[in-house]
Design a protein around this motif. Sequence first.
Motif, PDB file in Angstrom:
ATOM      1  N   VAL A 128      27.338  26.430  43.052  1.00 20.97           N
ATOM      2  CA  VAL A 128      28.680  26.849  43.427  1.00 20.97           C
ATOM      3  C   VAL A 128      28.837  26.622  44.925  1.00 20.97           C
ATOM      4  O   VAL A 128      28.120  27.216  45.732  1.00 20.97           O
ATOM      5  N   GLY A 129      29.766  25.740  45.290  1.00 23.40           N
ATOM      6  CA  GLY A 129      29.995  25.390  46.686  1.00 23.40           C
ATOM      7  C   GLY A 129      30.721  26.483  47.452  1.00 23.40           C
ATOM      8  O   GLY A 129      31.205  27.462  46.875  1.00 23.40           O
ATOM      9  N   PRO A 130      30.832  26.334  48.780  1.00 25.59           N
ATOM     10  CA  PRO A 130      31.416  27.382  49.622  1.00 25.59           C
ATOM     11  C   PRO A 130      32.884  27.686  49.324  1.00 25.59           C
ATOM     12  O   PRO A 130      33.283  28.853  49.331  1.00 25.59           O
ATOM     13  N   VAL A 131      33.681  26.674  49.039  1.00 26.97           N
ATOM     14  CA  VAL A 131      35.095  26.928  48.719  1.00 26.97           C
ATOM     15  C   VAL A 131      35.189  27.628  47.369  1.00 26.97           C
ATOM     16  O   VAL A 131      35.953  28.606  47.218  1.00 26.97           O
ATOM     17  N   ASP A 132      34.426  27.169  46.412  1.00 32.49           N
ATOM     18  CA  ASP A 132      34.399  27.793  45.089  1.00 32.49           C
ATOM     19  C   ASP A 132      33.926  29.241  45.190  1.00 32.49           C
ATOM     20  O   ASP A 132      34.462  30.133  44.535  1.00 32.49           O
ATOM     21  N   ARG A 133      32.921  29.488  46.031  1.00 34.67           N
ATOM     22  CA  ARG A 133      32.411  30.857  46.206  1.00 34.67           C
ATOM     23  C   ARG A 133      33.483  31.776  46.779  1.00 34.67           C
ATOM     24  O   ARG A 133      33.671  32.907  46.313  1.00 34.67           O
ATOM     25  N   ALA A 134      34.201  31.284  47.790  1.00 32.18           N
ATOM     26  CA  ALA A 134      35.266  32.099  48.402  1.00 32.18           C
ATOM     27  C   ALA A 134      36.363  32.403  47.384  1.00 32.18           C
ATOM     28  O   ALA A 134      36.871  33.534  47.319  1.00 32.18           O
ATOM     29  N   MET A 135      36.715  31.396  46.586  1.00 41.48           N
ATOM     30  CA  MET A 135      37.742  31.610  45.565  1.00 41.48           C
ATOM     31  C   MET A 135      37.266  32.604  44.507  1.00 41.48           C
ATOM     32  O   MET A 135      38.043  33.452  44.046  1.00 41.48           O
ATOM     33  N   ARG A 136      35.997  32.527  44.132  1.00 43.02           N
ATOM     34  CA  ARG A 136      35.454  33.454  43.134  1.00 43.02           C
ATOM     35  C   ARG A 136      35.424  34.885  43.672  1.00 43.02           C
ATOM     36  O   ARG A 136      35.744  35.833  42.958  1.00 43.02           O
ATOM     37  N   LEU A 137      35.007  35.039  44.927  1.00 39.92           N
ATOM     38  CA  LEU A 137      34.946  36.386  45.510  1.00 39.92           C
ATOM     39  C   LEU A 137      36.339  36.989  45.637  1.00 39.92           C
ATOM     40  O   LEU A 137      36.569  38.143  45.258  1.00 39.92           O
ATOM     41  N   THR A 138      37.286  36.215  46.155  1.00 36.96           N
ATOM     42  CA  THR A 138      38.647  36.717  46.333  1.00 36.96           C
ATOM     43  C   THR A 138      39.326  36.957  44.989  1.00 36.96           C
ATOM     44  O   THR A 138      39.890  38.033  44.747  1.00 36.96           O
ATOM     45  N   GLY A 139      39.268  35.954  44.127  1.00 36.72           N
ATOM     46  CA  GLY A 139      39.891  36.082  42.808  1.00 36.72           C
ATOM     47  C   GLY A 139      39.251  37.176  41.977  1.00 36.72           C
ATOM     48  O   GLY A 139      39.937  37.924  41.282  1.00 36.72           O
ATOM     49  N   GLY A 140      37.928  37.280  42.058  1.00 38.47           N
ATOM     50  CA  GLY A 140      37.220  38.321  41.316  1.00 38.47           C
ATOM     51  C   GLY A 140      37.616  39.719  41.756  1.00 38.47           C
ATOM     52  O   GLY A 140      37.785  40.618  40.928  1.00 38.47           O
ATOM     53  N   ALA A 141      37.790  39.880  43.066  1.00 36.44           N
ATOM     54  CA  ALA A 141      38.227  41.189  43.576  1.00 36.44           C
ATOM     55  C   ALA A 141      39.626  41.522  43.072  1.00 36.44           C
ATOM     56  O   ALA A 141      39.896  42.661  42.661  1.00 36.44           O
ATOM     57  N   LEU A 142      40.507  40.533  43.086  1.00 35.87           N
ATOM     58  CA  LEU A 142      41.871  40.759  42.592  1.00 35.87           C
ATOM     59  C   LEU A 142      41.884  41.059  41.093  1.00 35.87           C
ATOM     60  O   LEU A 142      42.608  41.954  40.644  1.00 35.87           O
ATOM     61  N   VAL A 143      41.076  40.336  40.329  1.00 32.41           N
ATOM     62  CA  VAL A 143      41.001  40.577  38.880  1.00 32.41           C
ATOM     63  C   VAL A 143      40.393  41.952  38.599  1.00 32.41           C
ATOM     64  O   VAL A 143      40.840  42.667  37.700  1.00 32.41           O
ATOM     65  N   LEU A 144      39.407  42.348  39.397  1.00 30.47           N
ATOM     66  CA  LEU A 144      38.808  43.677  39.236  1.00 30.47           C
ATOM     67  C   LEU A 144      39.848  44.770  39.496  1.00 30.47           C
ATOM     68  O   LEU A 144      39.964  45.722  38.712  1.00 30.47           O
ATOM     69  N   ILE A 145      40.601  44.622  40.566  1.00 35.67           N
ATOM     70  CA  ILE A 145      41.655  45.605  40.879  1.00 35.67           C
ATOM     71  C   ILE A 145      42.699  45.635  39.768  1.00 35.67           C
ATOM     72  O   ILE A 145      43.141  46.710  39.347  1.00 35.67           O
ATOM     73  N   LEU A 146      43.075  44.462  39.272  1.00 37.12           N
ATOM     74  CA  LEU A 146      44.034  44.386  38.172  1.00 37.12           C
ATOM     75  C   LEU A 146      43.514  45.151  36.953  1.00 37.12           C
ATOM     76  O   LEU A 146      44.243  45.944  36.347  1.00 37.12           O
ATOM     77  N   GLY A 147      42.260  44.940  36.613  1.00 35.10           N
ATOM     78  CA  GLY A 147      41.691  45.598  35.437  1.00 35.10           C
ATOM     79  C   GLY A 147      41.552  47.099  35.594  1.00 35.10           C
ATOM     80  O   GLY A 147      41.822  47.857  34.673  1.00 35.10           O
ATOM     81  N   VAL A 148      41.131  47.526  36.784  1.00 36.86           N
ATOM     82  CA  VAL A 148      40.879  48.957  36.994  1.00 36.86           C
ATOM     83  C   VAL A 148      42.174  49.731  37.196  1.00 36.86           C
ATOM     84  O   VAL A 148      42.393  50.766  36.568  1.00 36.86           O
ATOM     85  N   VAL A 149      43.044  49.223  38.057  1.00 41.86           N
ATOM     86  CA  VAL A 149      44.231  49.984  38.446  1.00 41.86           C
ATOM     87  C   VAL A 149      45.417  49.701  37.529  1.00 41.86           C
ATOM     88  O   VAL A 149      45.984  50.620  36.931  1.00 41.86           O
ATOM     89  N   VAL A 150      45.790  48.438  37.407  1.00 39.69           N
ATOM     90  CA  VAL A 150      47.003  48.095  36.669  1.00 39.69           C
ATOM     91  C   VAL A 150      46.821  48.274  35.162  1.00 39.69           C
ATOM     92  O   VAL A 150      47.703  48.795  34.480  1.00 39.69           O
TER      93      VAL A 150
END
Length: 95
Positions: free
Chosen positions: A6-28
Amino acid sequence: MWRKNVGPVDRAMRLTGGALVLILGVVVLDGLQGRVVGLVVSVLGVWFMFTGAVGRCPLYALLGISTLRGERTADDTIRAEDLMSTRGGGRTRAA
């Protein structure tokens, strides 16, 4: 042990997107209240964050994908060799 794939751009997208998806699942989607959809989405977000943090994705490894620059997978090497053999070893024929 898996190699990093997993390259650096892919890693950044996974970390950011994963955090947003986690918040969506937990809160929304009420994952904290035990709703199944919220829990599933939260687990998916954690998975993306985990693969982004460690730089390895089992699904990429299974499919022979790497987003690291300059990295070649075994499948790429095989395809290149097959291509060379079908073209006569990469040599051009004299007319």
